[in-house]
Design an enzyme around this catalytic site. Sequence first.
Site, PDB file in Angstrom:
ATOM      1  N   LEU A   1      36.330  54.463  32.338  1.00 28.47           N
ATOM      2  CA  LEU A   1      36.543  52.896  32.266  1.00 28.47           C
ATOM      3  C   LEU A   1      37.751  52.905  32.586  1.00 28.47           C
ATOM      4  O   LEU A   1      38.646  53.550  32.226  1.00 28.47           O
ATOM      5  CB  LEU A   1      36.176  52.580  30.674  1.00 28.47           C
ATOM      6  CG  LEU A   1      35.022  52.913  30.103  1.00 28.47           C
ATOM      7  CD1 LEU A   1      35.056  52.272  28.753  1.00 28.47           C
ATOM      8  CD2 LEU A   1      34.014  51.631  30.638  1.00 28.47           C
ATOM      9  N   ASP A   2      37.972  51.592  33.468  1.00 34.03           N
ATOM     10  CA  ASP A   2      39.337  51.487  33.940  1.00 34.03           C
ATOM     11  C   ASP A   2      40.202  50.932  32.751  1.00 34.03           C
ATOM     12  O   ASP A   2      39.620  50.565  31.805  1.00 34.03           O
ATOM     13  CB  ASP A   2      39.206  50.323  35.140  1.00 34.03           C
ATOM     14  CG  ASP A   2      38.683  48.810  34.571  1.00 34.03           C
ATOM     15  OD1 ASP A   2      39.002  48.150  33.777  1.00 34.03           O
ATOM     16  OD2 ASP A   2      37.647  48.307  35.178  1.00 34.03           O
ATOM     17  N   LYS A   3      41.479  50.832  33.117  1.00 31.94           N
ATOM     18  CA  LYS A   3      42.324  50.265  31.907  1.00 31.94           C
ATOM     19  C   LYS A   3      42.166  49.275  31.227  1.00 31.94           C
ATOM     20  O   LYS A   3      42.160  49.111  30.085  1.00 31.94           O
ATOM     21  CB  LYS A   3      43.894  50.471  32.484  1.00 31.94           C
ATOM     22  CG  LYS A   3      44.899  49.939  31.692  1.00 31.94           C
ATOM     23  CD  LYS A   3      46.111  49.758  32.099  1.00 31.94           C
ATOM     24  CE  LYS A   3      47.379  49.651  31.073  1.00 31.94           C
ATOM     25  NZ  LYS A   3      48.582  49.261  31.880  1.00 31.94           N
ATOM     26  N   GLU A   4      41.614  48.270  31.794  1.00 32.33           N
ATOM     27  CA  GLU A   4      41.445  46.912  31.231  1.00 32.33           C
ATOM     28  C   GLU A   4      39.870  46.729  30.472  1.00 32.33           C
ATOM     29  O   GLU A   4      39.702  45.666  29.747  1.00 32.33           O
ATOM     30  CB  GLU A   4      41.528  45.689  32.359  1.00 32.33           C
ATOM     31  CG  GLU A   4      42.993  45.600  32.661  1.00 32.33           C
ATOM     32  CD  GLU A   4      43.959  45.664  31.635  1.00 32.33           C
ATOM     33  OE1 GLU A   4      43.880  44.905  30.522  1.00 32.33           O
ATOM     34  OE2 GLU A   4      45.214  46.393  31.501  1.00 32.33           O
ATOM     35  N   SER A   5      39.121  47.849  30.652  1.00 35.11           N
ATOM     36  CA  SER A   5      37.982  47.589  30.222  1.00 35.11           C
ATOM     37  C   SER A   5      37.822  48.512  29.047  1.00 35.11           C
ATOM     38  O   SER A   5      38.754  49.341  28.498  1.00 35.11           O
ATOM     39  CB  SER A   5      36.890  48.445  31.149  1.00 35.11           C
ATOM     40  OG  SER A   5      36.753  47.365  32.240  1.00 35.11           O
TER      41      SER A   5
END
Length: 212
Positions: free
Chosen positions: A82-86
């Site tokens: 999952l990307d940092k903001e997800s």
Amino acid sequence: MIEEGKVELNGEICRNLATRVQPGDQVKVDGRRVSQHKTVSLLMNKPRGIVCTLSDELGRDTILDLLPPQYHSIGLHHVGRLDKESEGLLVLTNDGQLSNQLTHPRHKVEKEYVATLDKPFDFSLKPKLLNGVVTPEGKAHAERVWGEGRKVSVVLTQGMKRQVRHMFAAVGYEVTRLQRVRIGELKAPGLKPGAFSTLRDRQIEKMLERKP
């Protein structure tokens, strides 16, 4: 190392590359005893702002920082990312078979996301998401799409980088919040951000029994 005679099995040099180690066997490499780590699989609710890696050269908080020290040296890796903001569900395991089951394209394991958009979604665009749109990672499509207003649920079986964000961008929307709420049959609605639970043997067996 086996051919060089550096491996001992039950006190004797082992030179047979086809030898299978059995439960209870003692193995030494260069005179030092080695043992197999117990298989561990965790389901984590990754919070927003945490990097999905086990170490970060920039010193940012990582998913490993959310785990107690006893989990730091048993060979865990994250399955997918999952990307940092997800935020949302993430499996961490040292079980290679489970990792392959969840990530290999032929198994088509579903991942369900809830995307909050910058404006209400025009559901006349739904066929585009189902048929596929062009993203920086290639042609991406959803298996199912539903929702209301700014909140849209999306089910994927592909595993492209930032896929949900890129798909909505392709039809004119920005994702302001993205949560993964299901991986295969795994759900954990009561798991708080930053918390994790140990996957039970039956949960793992059920996923491994799944046929492509």
